[in-house]
Design a protein around this motif. Structure first.
Motif, PDB file in Angstrom:
ATOM      1  N   PRO A 129     -57.913  -7.895  -7.222  1.00 16.21           N
ATOM      2  CA  PRO A 129     -56.482  -7.943  -7.554  1.00 16.21           C
ATOM      3  C   PRO A 129     -55.910  -6.619  -8.061  1.00 16.21           C
ATOM      4  N   ASP A 130     -56.720  -5.869  -8.823  1.00 13.84           N
ATOM      5  CA  ASP A 130     -56.216  -4.630  -9.425  1.00 13.84           C
ATOM      6  C   ASP A 130     -57.269  -3.546  -9.254  1.00 13.84           C
ATOM      7  N   ASP A 131     -57.333  -2.975  -8.050  1.00 17.53           N
ATOM      8  CA  ASP A 131     -58.346  -1.982  -7.730  1.00 17.53           C
ATOM      9  C   ASP A 131     -58.127  -0.704  -8.545  1.00 17.53           C
ATOM     10  N   LYS A 146     -55.070   1.343  -7.246  1.00 19.38           N
ATOM     11  CA  LYS A 146     -53.975   0.926  -8.122  1.00 19.38           C
ATOM     12  C   LYS A 146     -53.157  -0.223  -7.533  1.00 19.38           C
ATOM     13  N   ARG A 147     -53.810  -1.058  -6.770  1.00 19.73           N
ATOM     14  CA  ARG A 147     -53.135  -2.224  -6.190  1.00 19.73           C
ATOM     15  C   ARG A 147     -54.207  -3.200  -5.712  1.00 19.73           C
ATOM     16  N   ALA A 148     -53.771  -4.347  -5.204  1.00 21.59           N
ATOM     17  CA  ALA A 148     -54.713  -5.330  -4.688  1.00 21.59           C
ATOM     18  C   ALA A 148     -55.343  -4.817  -3.395  1.00 21.59           C
TER      19      ALA A 148
END
Length: 263
Positions: A44-46, A50-52
């Motif tokens: 979900p929060d790589d 910095k996003r899914a």
């Protein structure tokens, strides 16, 4: 223009070497993508993107067969980043779980930024990272090798604090935190495997030239102190290092300023 075209070219099959006590094995992209335990996972929060993100990945524990929880491992990236990690979190199958994400040459991942390559060919990612307080440095990308090594203290005695200090002294706590959060990019007293950041003790320790609390400000977010588009050091947020822990890291650095090796 050329850089953009290069980034658009599909990546070729890559190889990952795993060096353990029972020998060395090399896996190629195709073998890992077809591994019987490979599966599709969602992050979900790589940390890096910095996003899914969505990946085809293999549980890290599968690649570390025979490794004990008290062992020490190092993930070496192609850019010189060398992440030092205790084995125990990598072997977990519940809570925070480590996965080796595999970049498919037919479906390459996006670049990490403008004119930057992807996180491939292999990227260590985590599901539920908060459960074990997994730090950003425990998400190495562009991984080329994972190897079993002796602990940092055993390999690099020049980094050790004064042995007279109590085990629970803030300096020793800071040394442990330094290994987890700083050592992947920095050397100290010439000791370390990373090729990314500068040595933090020779010729000068940052506690010797940062005034007052500016070192803490810099660690929290380097761009708040010196803005530089090409800067690589990420912000170290309170979620990664609490204020108390940040103070312990600084205590370790200040202590080591008095324990420099001769050049």
């Amino acid at each position: 223009m050329l850089a953009g075209l290069l980034l658009a070219i599909p990546v070729h099959a890559a190889q990952l070497t795993v060096d353990l006590a029972n020998g060395s094995r090399t896996w190629d992209t195709g073998q890992l993508l077809k591994h019987p335990q490979a599966k599709d996972i969602d992050i979900p929060d790589d940390v890096s993107y910095k996003r899914a993100m969505h990946y085809r990945a293999v549980p890290a524990a599968v690649l570390l067969e025979g490794v004990s929880g008290d062992a020490h491992l190092q993930a070496v990236a192609t850019d010189g980043f060398a992440a030092e990690m205790p084995a125990a979190p990598l072997l977990q199958t519940t809570g925070s779980q480590a996965w080796l994400a595999i970049e498919d040459p037919e479906h390459p991942w996006p670049g990490l930024g403008k004119d930057k390559p992807s996180a491939g060919p292999f990227y260590l990612v985590w599901t539920h990272p908060a459960a074990s307080r997994i730090s950003p440095e425990q998400w190495p990308y562009a991984v080329g090798k994972i190897r079993l090594l002796a602990s940092v203290a055993e390999r690099f005695p020049a980094m050790l604090p004064d042995p007279k200090l109590a085990a629970d002294d803030s300096v020793n706590k800071g040394f442990a935190l330094f290994q987890k959060n700083c050592f992947a990019c920095h050397r100290l007293n010439g000791a370390g495997d990373s090729q990314l950041g500068p040595d933090l003790n020779i010729p000068h320790n940052p506690t010797e030239y940062f005034a007052a609390d500016y070192l803490k400000l810099y660690i929290r977010n380097p761009q708040n102190l010196r803005q530089w588009p090409q800067a690589k050091m990420p912000a170290i947020t309170p979620e990664v290092l609490s204020d108390e822990e940040l103070g312990q890291v600084v205590s370790y650095l200040k202590h080591m300023a008095g324990r420099k090796v001769s050049q």
